[in-house]
Structure formats: structure tokens, C-alpha cells
Motif scaffolding. Structure first.
Motif, PDB file in Angstrom:
ATOM      1  N   GLN A 328       0.833  -1.198   0.000  1.00  0.00           N
ATOM      2  CA  GLN A 328       0.000   0.000   0.000  1.00  0.00           C
ATOM      3  C   GLN A 328       0.869   1.250   0.000  1.00  0.00           C
ATOM      4  O   GLN A 328       0.561   2.224  -0.686  1.00  0.00           O
ATOM      5  N   ILE A 332       0.551   4.308  -2.595  1.00  0.00           N
ATOM      6  CA  ILE A 332       0.174   5.666  -2.171  1.00  0.00           C
ATOM      7  C   ILE A 332       1.269   6.670  -2.531  1.00  0.00           C
ATOM      8  O   ILE A 332       0.992   7.782  -2.987  1.00  0.00           O
ATOM      9  N   ARG A 358      -6.701   0.710   5.860  1.00  0.00           N
ATOM     10  CA  ARG A 358      -6.328   0.898   4.453  1.00  0.00           C
ATOM     11  C   ARG A 358      -7.263   1.909   3.785  1.00  0.00           C
ATOM     12  O   ARG A 358      -6.830   2.748   3.004  1.00  0.00           O
ATOM     13  N   TYR A 362      -5.878   5.339   1.951  1.00  0.00           N
ATOM     14  CA  TYR A 362      -6.154   5.600   0.529  1.00  0.00           C
ATOM     15  C   TYR A 362      -7.007   6.851   0.357  1.00  0.00           C
ATOM     16  O   TYR A 362      -6.831   7.625  -0.576  1.00  0.00           O
ATOM     17  N   PRO A 392      -8.082  -0.161  -3.628  1.00  0.00           N
ATOM     18  CA  PRO A 392      -8.751   1.131  -3.465  1.00  0.00           C
ATOM     19  C   PRO A 392     -10.115   1.233  -4.148  1.00  0.00           C
ATOM     20  O   PRO A 392     -10.690   2.323  -4.165  1.00  0.00           O
TER      21      PRO A 392
END
Lengths: 503, 71
Positions: A328, A332, A358, A362, A392
Motif C-alpha cells: 500500500q 500511495i 487501508r 487511501y 482502493p
């Protein structure tokens, strides 16, 4: 054979025989009432009942009817010749009708004469919802959408009209579909949506409207069913004929396995962020880049939504190593980098299981991209379940894309987006696009559907640089096509309609 | 977790190898050795869910295989 065609032949024969036996009252008495009855039905059909025939056509009918009968009457002294000619006339008229030549009866249009995007037009009874079509839509695989775009639907009944797009495979069942639709409770009327064209010769270089004769010269179009589903021909024609020019060169970022920047069908529209992102061992990112923004009309490979390279440029940020997954954090960071580099669209054909943490992370990243002026578009995922379970895809503020198959049904693997704020659909099965080393191949997945939306968003941003995520989504929903599984997938984007609505 | 799974080839996103248990649950292995990448192969595995794993496959539950036995 149409029933009105039979009535016409009956009328014609009755009149002819009445004239033939005008001196023989005991026979004539049968044909007189027969002629009058059939003639009244025929007139009623054209003058009283709802009909698509015009008065000129009715005049032609009457001319044939009376002219033909009186010509036959010249031979009334020779009954064998008369009856032979009558038989030949009836047979000829019958053939004209059953062969569907449309010269006299013209009720039965062949599928070739119908608009390939909306073969049938139906009107629903006041207060009825198009949902009543869903069962038949599922049975035959057709899709439907409002036939007319109205600013004030309350001021017109046109909002009760729906255009039905019958898939090519079901066109030989057109009559059955029509019969079933007519029998459906809540359907007011049904019409075949014929293409009306002037009789004029086309020059050798003229471009047909069929997607099989595309406006562009990219040879791979023949393998791109999405080209037709998204009406890229219509889009390119609109951009060309109306001289629509971009207000800026929009920038689409592909966050993926990298992109082969030297690909023959990408390099003309590629802008590098850093060389480390410009190669792709796996192929997934190059495939997505070609879908979003392949160079069109260059005689090579595939085509995208852009007629020239001044509408968009495509850039890559590689978030996956040579093989396997990623984190992640890396994704990002790539989103933030894309935003800082001026992304108009950030396309992410990736995902993983959702969790509250998460989601939050996001969401912050999406907010940052939005503040910097970017729109984030992500894949719904390939689990075949509710896309709320992955990120996402389920993050607030992103446009989430589900995949359709060539029949415009939800792809079996595609996650559903109906519970998300911004769900849309695009082609995602057997998608032909670019592969590393100037190759081409097919891939399937919501990964492939996503860059189609990214490309369309890039086009819209090029034409309207201030367009926000919400505005873009609402525009694509308003102009999108409702398909059989549209409840789960969201509407299929229609770029040409979106551009028209933007003007 | 201990799982009895079958190796399958999934033709999405360019194609990859997945695992499916007898109840139809799908797992995306993050570290399946190439020598086990054979459709139909039955495996008994000890695995744990891969917490922070994002992929282009977007399919199944990502799992890290800790132990593996061919059945």
C-alpha cells in the motif's frame, strides 16, 4: 408475410375479379363486398391505426391497386390471360413482401437497415419503469437506454422512449424479440429503428458508418470489440467533423508494472517521469497504457479515443516489482508523485483486501490527488463479489470500473459496484492492446476496463480542464448506456455522448 | 491456517496461478514455487493471510505459503 400485405393482395384480387365478372351478377356479388371490406381495412390501417406509413406511400398503394386492376381489365375478354396475369401479380406482390424488399409493404425492415446501436425503439406506458425489460434483456442479451436526452422530462412524454441495442448474435431472433416485447405488459408501442438515408452514390473513399469499416487505419481495430461498444468511430468522426480541439494536453498516469515507453503504438504519446518506470517485464502496464492512450490512426496496432497526440500524454509509475504484488505504501507514494507531476487522471488497475486502516490511508491519498486537480480511476477487482471488500476500489472519491464481456453482460469475474458512490462499466474481456516490444495481445480483467475509463476521462479533461471527479462521473452516467446487468456494473461509458454533452 | 487446495490457472490480467479449496474459496499465493504451477495439482498447505499485499490480479485472498505438501 405481413398481415397488411395479405390484406392488400386480397383487396387487389377482389377488385380485379369484381371487374372481370362485372357482367355476371351471380359471381360479381361475392367480390364486391369482399373488395369493400378489405379496402376499408386497408384504409383504416393507414389512416386510423397508428402507422409509420406516409400519405405518399398510401397514394402509391392506391395507384398500384386501381391501376393494376384496370390494366388487368383490358384482358377481361380473355379469362385465361386475365387470371394468369392476376396470378402473376399476386405472386409478385407476395414475393415483394416476404422478401422484405420494403417496396410496397415495407413493415419488415431487415437488420441491415436498422441502427446497429439501437435497432428497436419502444415506448413505455406512462409511469412504467424500464426495469420491466430486464427479464427479456437478460434472455436475449440486449441493452437499453433512454432514447432521448431531455433537459426537462416533465414537459414531454419522450422520456418514456427507450432505445434497445440488440447484440449481433441475437439479430436473427429479432422477430421473436419484437413479439415478446409487444406482449409485455407496460409496453405502449414498438418500432424498428431504421436508418434513413438519401439515395446518393458514395465515392470510392467514402467511409461507411459500420464499425467494420473504421474511420481509422490502425489494423488491430478488427480485434477490438470495444471499438464498437464504445462507438470510437462516432467519437472520432465527431471530433474530426466538428473540429473539436483540446484546451490542454491532459496527463494520464498508469500506476502499474511499468510501461514499455518505446512501444511503436505508445511512444508518440508517452512522457517519461523517470527512466526506471519506462520498462515493463510483465506486460500488464503496457497493455493498460495502450488501452488508455495508444496512438490512433498511425497505421499500427490499436486505436484509442484520441485523434492526435495533442489531447493527452501517458506516463508510467511502476509500483510493482518484476513479478508479484506490492504494498500500500508504494502505491500511495506513487499516487502522490503522480499528483505532484500534474496528473489529470490516475489509473490504477490494482487492488487488495479492504480494512478500515487501508480505507483511511487511501482516502487521504485520493483527497490529495483531487486537491492537485487529478481524478482517480480504479479497477473493481476480479473476485466476482461486492467491490466494497477491496481497496482502493471502495475508497471514497475514486471512480470504480467493472468489466463487461462482448455481449455487454457483466464479466463473470468482475466485482459489482452498485454500492459504491462512483461505479461505471467498460469492456474488460478479450481486450486487444499493446504488449512490450511492440507486440499486441489480448487480456481480460477489470484491469483492462479501467484504462478505457481513464482514457475517456483524459479526453474530457483535455476538453474541459476544470472537470472534477463528481462532474466527470455524473456526465458519464448521464450519457452512459444501461446494459442488462447495469444494476451491478453501472452504465457502460459512451465517450462520444459524453463529449457531445460537454459542449 | 491449514488448507487442502487445487492449483488452477486463472486467465485474468495476463494469466496467473491460483489456489482453490474444495469449498470453492480462492487464494492468491504470493510465493508459489514455479515447480508447483501445474493445473490440477492437489496441495496441502500451511498458509497465512498476506496482510499488505496488492496486486494486478485482484483475485482471491492473498496468502503466504509457509509449508507445502503435494498430495
Amino acid at each position: 408475410m405481413s398481415w397488411i400485405g395479405l390484406i392488400f393482395i386480397w383487396t387487389f384480387a377482389s377488385l380485379s375479379l369484381w371487374l372481370l365478372f362485372k357482367e355476371e351478377a351471380h359471381i360479381r356479388k361475392y367480390f364486391g363486398p369482399s373488395f369493400i371490406a378489405s379496402f376499408l381495412i386497408f384504409l383504416a390501417y393507414h389512416l386510423v391505426l397508428p402507422s409509420t406509413f406516409g400519405y405518399i406511400r398510401l397514394a402509391v398503394y392506391l395507384f398500384i391497386l386501381f391501376g393494376g386492376a384496370f390494366v388487368l381489365n383490358i384482358f377481361s375478354n380473355n379469362k385465361i390471360a386475365f387470371l394468369s396475369l392476376l396470378g402473376a401479380s399476386v405472386f409478385g406482390l407476395y414475393q415483394l413482401d416476404v422478401q422484405g424488399l420494403n417496396l410496397f409493404f415495407g413493415q419488415k425492415a431487415t437488420a441491415e437497415n436498422l441502427d446497429p446501436q439501437s435497432e428497436l425503439l419502444i415506448e413505455l406506458e406512462e409511469g412504467q419503469r424500464p426495469k420491466l425489460l430486464d427479464k427479456l434483456a437478460a434472455k436475449y442479451g440486449f441493452s437499453y437506454e433512454p432514447a432521448f436526452k431531455l433537459q426537462n422530462p416533465e414537459q414531454s412524454d419522450l422520456d418514456d422512449f427507450y432505445a434497445l441495442n440488440i447484440p449481433e448474435a441475437a439479430l436473427d431472433q429479432l422477430s421473436e424479440i419484437e413479439e415478446e416485447l409487444k406482449a409485455l405488459q407496460g409496453v405502449e408501442s414498438l418500432e424498428e429503428n431504421e436508418i434513413l438515408q438519401l439515395w446518393e452514390p458514395q465515392s470510392a473513399g467514402a467511409i461507411g458508418r459500420s464499425p467494420k469499416q473504421p474511420l481509422l487505419n490502425d489494423p488491430g481495430i478488427a480485434k477490438m470489440w470495444a471499438y464498437e461498444a464504445l462507438n470510437y468511430n462516432g467519437l472520432h468522426r465527431l471530433l474530426q467533423e466538428e473540429g473539436i480541439r483540446p484546451k490542454k494536453k491532459a496527463r494520464i498516469f498508469i500506476l502499474d508494472t511499468g510501461v514499455d515507453a518505446k512501444h511503436e503504438d505508445i511512444k508518440g504519446q508517452y512522457r517519461s517521469v523517470a527512466s526506471e518506470h519506462d520498462t515493463d517485464v510483465q506486460g500488464h502496464g503496457t497493455h493498460c497504457a495502450g488501452i488508455a492512450a495508444a496512438v490512433s490512426n498511425n497505421g499500427k496496432g490499436v486505436a484509442s479515443a484520441f485523434p492526435s497526440s495533442d489531447f493527452v500524454e501517458v506516463s508510467s509509475i511502476q509500483v510493482f516489482p518484476r513479478s508479484g504484488g506490492t504494498t500500500q505504501r508504494r502505491i500511495i507514494n506513487a499516487m502522490l508523485l503522480a499528483a505532484d507531476k500534474g496528473a489529470d487522471v490516475v489509473s490504477m488497475s490494482l487492488g487488495g483486501p479492504s480494512s478500515d486502516d487501508r480505507q483511511k490511508a487511501y482516502e487521504e491519498a485520493v483527497r490529495y490527488v483531487n486537491k492537485k486537480g487529478g481524478i482517480v480511476v480504479v479497477a473493481a477487482g476480479n473476485n466476482g463479489f461486492d467491490a466494497r471488500r477491496i481497496v482502493p476500489a471502495s475508497v471514497n472519491g475514486v471512480i470504480t470500473v467493472s468489466a463487461l464481456d462482448p455481449q455487454l453482460r457483466k464479466a463473470s469475474f468482475s466485482n459489482e459496484v452498485q454500492h459504491l458512490n462512483y461505479g461505471l462499466a467498460a469492456p474488460g474481456v478479450d481486450i486487444y492492446s499493446t504488449m512490450p516490444n511492440s507486440k499486441y495481445d489480448k487480456m481480460s480483467g477489470t484491469s483492462m476496463a479501467t484504462p478505457y475509463v481513464a482514457g475517456t476521462l483524459g479526453l474530457l479533461r483535455a476538453l474541459h480542464p476544470q472537470l472534477t471527479t463528481k462532474e466527470a462521473y455524473e456526465l458519464l452516467v448521464k450519457t452512459g448506456k444501461q446494459t442488462a446487468d447495469g444494476q451491478k456494473t453501472g452504465p457502460l461509458i459512451q465517450p462520444m455522448q459524453a463529449v457531445k454533452a460537454l459542449k | 491456517m491449514k488448507l487442502i487446495v487445487t492449483v488452477i490457472h486463472v486467465p485474468l490480467s495476463g494469466g496467473f496461478w491460483g489456489l482453490k479449496d474444495d469449498q470453492g474459496q480462492e487464494y492468491l499465493p504470493t510465493n508459489l514455487d514455479q515447480k508447483y504451477a501445474k493445473a490440477g495439482l492437489r496441495l496441502e498447505i500451511m498458509a497465512k493471510e498476506a496482510e499488505d499485499y496488492f496486486s494486478v490480479q485482484m483475485w482471491g485472498t492473498p496468502v503466504e505459503i509457509l509449508e507445502l505438501k503435494v498430495l
